[in-house]
Design an enzyme around this catalytic site. Structure first.
Site, mmCIF file in Angstrom:
data_model
loop_
_atom_site.group_PDB
_atom_site.id
_atom_site.type_symbol
_atom_site.label_atom_id
_atom_site.label_comp_id
_atom_site.label_asym_id
_atom_site.label_seq_id
_atom_site.Cartn_x
_atom_site.Cartn_y
_atom_site.Cartn_z
ATOM 1 N N HIS A 13 0.856 -1.184 -0.031
ATOM 2 C CA HIS A 13 0.013 -0.008 0.121
ATOM 3 C C HIS A 13 0.872 1.309 -0.070
ATOM 4 C CE1 HIS A 13 -2.876 3.110 1.721
ATOM 5 N NE2 HIS A 13 -3.885 1.927 1.413
ATOM 6 N N ASP A 41 2.382 -4.517 8.159
ATOM 7 C CA ASP A 41 1.100 -3.736 8.096
ATOM 8 C C ASP A 41 0.204 -4.820 8.132
ATOM 9 O OD1 ASP A 41 -1.287 -2.784 6.901
ATOM 10 O OD2 ASP A 41 -0.385 -2.070 5.017
ATOM 11 N N GLN A 69 -5.199 -5.654 6.959
ATOM 12 C CA GLN A 69 -6.150 -6.779 6.291
ATOM 13 C C GLN A 69 -6.220 -7.972 7.193
ATOM 14 O OE1 GLN A 69 -8.225 -6.063 4.221
ATOM 15 N NE2 GLN A 69 -7.454 -3.977 3.598
ATOM 16 N N LYS A 88 -11.134 -0.764 9.735
ATOM 17 C CA LYS A 88 -11.475 -2.192 8.809
ATOM 18 C C LYS A 88 -11.653 -3.245 9.879
ATOM 19 C CE LYS A 88 -7.727 -0.500 5.873
ATOM 20 N NZ LYS A 88 -8.712 -0.115 4.616
ATOM 21 N N CYS A 104 -4.703 2.352 -3.757
ATOM 22 C CA CYS A 104 -3.632 2.957 -3.212
ATOM 23 C C CYS A 104 -2.424 1.875 -3.244
ATOM 24 C CB CYS A 104 -3.832 3.542 -1.761
ATOM 25 S SG CYS A 104 -4.881 4.525 -1.527
#
Length: 407
Positions: free
Chosen positions: A123, A200, A203, A226, A363
């Site tokens: 991202h 990261d 998700q 999220k 992104c």
């Protein structure tokens, strides 16, 4: 067309918990932001209403009570991610701010010749802060390739870790292709070379059980919105010794120990990194979201979403003009492109049928270049998604192919 999967576990049926899903709406944009359960909305409303007061400042009872709830929420987050100490949890506005915090605080130790390693599927939030840091420090940014099915090429990434590599930063789950990285394998390789690992987890947090010790990373970030929680709140987890060694990156109230006109001393972590009045209702809402998700179970959520992805991939293989991107076992995410049809047109026609997807570069413009497309359409599932949503997606894409005369 009937969407079935005889091997799938019993599917979750939770749309009734989500006011934003009222009516016959197929919401397939959860990777961008998740809808909020009533339990989270209620927690935020109570926080803004009868329970509201500031934290860490007042000596009156309601402020003390809210401070207790705020710090209990920090401990709740720590348990959720398997952190050893709640003080390793720093509240930020989102994963983007968490990465920028590391780049601007820990990153002060970088010097010319040092290197940072990322992957090609990251991202923008896991690209741009490192580019900015490298420009300031005179360091270099290295980019590891991806495999043919859209995963991080972990063998290639590990081979690219050099003695000059100070940090490796990768997505746990790709927001475009849904592939899951072997974080432990990458962490061990990074540490063997003397480098740190940032992950990261935007998700991953909504669908994978997390354990910081088992993952072996040094920094982990994710966003509340999220994870079925509020916007404007996120988490940076870091090892306690790293936080202790890092200077603050913003100055103001709450992050100080003492202030004079001559000098300022700073509070210990996590307060050192939480300048100003915090996002109180965001923290309370995030804790409520974690309660909601854990009551269902991360394993059940992941199995539910994986079954929906399998159903969708199987049904969509019959549209010859459609290219499905990413691995077959993608985690809750399905990106695709249709020959001769722009993703924005796909999204518009699906919206007319009450199906909401994402269309664009997500992104991740460098990844789009690698895929050889300007953009993709992306359907992303959540714990409230259903086989009926998949059915409507398939029917909607069949309509798109008829409108544009492609098969």
């Amino acid at each position: 067309m009937s969407i079935t999967d005889a091997t799938a576990p019993a599917m979750l049926d939770l749309k009734g918990d989500f006011p934003g899903l009222a009516g016959d709406w197929a919401y397939l944009d959860t990777a961008a932001t998740a809808q909020k359960p009533q339990a989270v909305i209620d927690a935020i409303a109570r926080c803004y209403g009868p329970d509201y007061a500031t934290v860490h400042r007042g000596v009156y009872e309601r402020s003390a009570t809210m401070t207790l709830r705020f710090e209990e929420a920090r401990a709740r987050v720590a348990r959720f991610i398997g952190a050893a100490d709640p003080n390793e949890v720093v509240f930020v506005r989102g994963a983007t701010e968490g990465i920028n915090l590391v780049a601007n605080s820990w990153g002060q130790r970088l010097k010319p010749g040092d290197r940072i390693l990322i992957s090609a599927l990251e991202h923008h939030s896991n690209i741009v802060p490192w580019q900015m840091l490298c420009e300031r420090a005179g360091a270099m940014l290295d980019v590891a390739p991806i495999t043919g099915d859209g995963r991080i090429d972990e063998a290639a990434l590990i081979a690219m870790i050099r003695p000059e590599t100070r940090l490796v930063s990768i997505a746990h789950v790709s927001n475009v292709l849904g592939g899951t990285a072997d974080v432990r394998r990458i962490a061990d390789a990074a540490h063997a070379a003397g480098a740190l690992l940032l992950v990261d987890g935007c998700q991953a947090a909504p669908r994978l059980a997390l354990d910081m010790a088992a993952l072996g990373c040094d920094f982990y970030v994710f966003s509340g919105h999220k994870l079925y929680g509020p916007t404007g709140i996120g988490v940076l987890w870091a090892r306690a010794d790293l936080l202790d060694s890092m200077p603050p990156w913003q100055g103001g109230g709450a992050m100080i120990e003492t202030v004079t006109f001559e000098r300022t001393s700073y509070a210990p972590p996590p307060g050192r990194f939480e300048a100003g009045t915090p996002h109180i209702e965001g923290v309370i809402g995030l804790a409520a979201a974690i309660d909601y998700v854990e009551a269902i179970g991360l394993e059940r959520i992941h199995a539910h979403e994986a079954a929906l992805v399998r159903q969708a991939r199987s049904a969509l293989q019959g549209i010859n003009s459609l290219t499905l991107h990413g691995p077959d076992d993608s985690a809750g995410i399905l990106s695709f492109s249709m020959q001769g049809v722009h993703p924005h047109d796909i999204g518009t026609i699906l919206d007319e049928a009450g199906v909401a997807i994402r269309a664009g570069h997500h992104c991740a413009q460098p990844l789009m270049h690698i895929l050889g497309v300007p953009a993709t359409a992306r359907a992303s599932f959540g714990l409230y998604s259903s086989p009926r949503d998949v059915q409507r997606l398939v029917e909607g894409l069949a309509r798109v192919s008829r409108i544009f005369g492609v098969k």
